[in-house]
Design an enzyme around this catalytic site. Structure first.
Site, PDB file in Angstrom:
ATOM      1  N   SER A 151       0.842  -1.196   0.000  1.00 26.18           N
ATOM      2  CA  SER A 151       0.000   0.000   0.000  1.00 26.18           C
ATOM      3  C   SER A 151       0.874   1.242   0.000  1.00 26.18           C
ATOM      4  CB  SER A 151      -0.900   0.018   1.236  1.00 26.18           C
ATOM      5  OG  SER A 151      -1.582   1.247   1.347  1.00 26.18           O
ATOM      6  N   TYR A 164      -1.776   0.193  10.281  1.00 27.58           N
ATOM      7  CA  TYR A 164      -1.820  -0.210   8.872  1.00 27.58           C
ATOM      8  C   TYR A 164      -0.576   0.290   8.137  1.00 27.58           C
ATOM      9  CZ  TYR A 164      -3.599  -0.875   4.133  1.00 27.58           C
ATOM     10  OH  TYR A 164      -3.752  -1.270   2.821  1.00 27.58           O
TER      11      TYR A 164
END
Length: 268
Positions: A151, A164
């Protein structure tokens, strides 16, 4: 043999493709793309009903298909499931696609310890554990490809999603180090750093989602990266520019701008 079966055989490039997170948007799109290119495909996910529907599509495309509901926050259970899949047929394409993304709760400055632990396990510890086992087997066979779903959040200090960001930053470094280790043995490792993809995970986010892309386009990018044996690819590419801009922005100013982002998240 039917014409469709003959076409499927011509397309088959892999003995065994395993996809984690197959019941999600990118995972399901990967499964449908690679089903005609694999003799066997293993679909791992949390949603049995979605996996069963997807398995029918993959079987119709010509692949022997099996589904596994596995807890990817449990290293032991995940490694056992991998061993069973490997025993069925050698895995030569592994997509480590599963992930969780839970933001801090209202009134908190960071995520709870439970969220931190689950995120670390599902997004980093278990995928790297599976990759380490797969890499050793692939090196012995001198053949194989491991693909990590990363990501662009790995590059930014998002105050509402520290766990995250950290998990994806860890995956990025691990993927690079693993690629350096296995490249001499004809084994490849690819990391795909995604922005916003139109999946259930992204739909939970309430806020601005720039450059939102469809899972099918993401799979097209992945397929091209595999063919070119790329080590790292970013999609959409504009996030590379945003990364460079932040890199030259004073950290205090960058943090002030990141704190100004208004975003919330719905339930899973």
């Amino acid at each position: 043999m039917s014409r469709s079966s003959e076409m499927s055989k011509c397309l088959q490039l892999y003995d065994h493709v395993l996809i984690t997170g197959a019941s999600g948007g990118i995972g399901a799109a990967l499964a449908q793309h690679y089903a005609a290119r694999a003799q066997r495909i293993s679909l791992w996910g949390r949603d049995l009903q979605r996996l069963e529907s997807l398995a029918k599509i993959c079987t119709a495309a010509g692949a022997e298909t099996d589904i596994v509901v596995v807890d990817l926050s449990n290293m032991h259970e995940s490694l056992e499931a991998f061993s069973r899949a490997e025993a069925q047929a050698p895995i030569d394409l592994l997509f480590l696609n599963a992930g969780v993304s839970d933001m801090r709760q209202p009134g908190r400055v960071v995520e709870t310890p439970d969220i931190l632990l689950e995120t670390a396990l599902v997004n980093y510890a278990v995928p790297t554990g599976l990759a380490s086992v797969a890499a050793e087997l692939m090196v012995k066979r001198r053949r194989g490809h491991i693909v990590f779903t990363g990501s662009v959040a790995a590059w930014h200090d998002l105050p509402f999603s520290a766990a995250y960001c950290a998990s994806k930053a860890g995956i990025e470094r691990f993927a690079g180090a693993l690629r350096a280790a296995v490249t001499p043995y004809n084994v490849n490792v690819t990391l795909v750093s995604f922005g916003f993809i139109d999946t259930r995970m992204s739909r939970r986010i309430n806020g601005f989602k720039p450059f939102l892309a469809k899972p099918e386009k993401a799979v097209s990018v992945i397929n091209k990266a595999l063919k070119q044996r790329r080590g790292h690819v970013t999609f959409p590419k504009i996030f590379n520019l945003l990364r460079m801009i932040e890199a030259v922005t004073p950290r205090n100013l960058a943090h002030m701008l990141l704190r100004s982002i208004r975003v919330s998240q719905g339930p899973r």
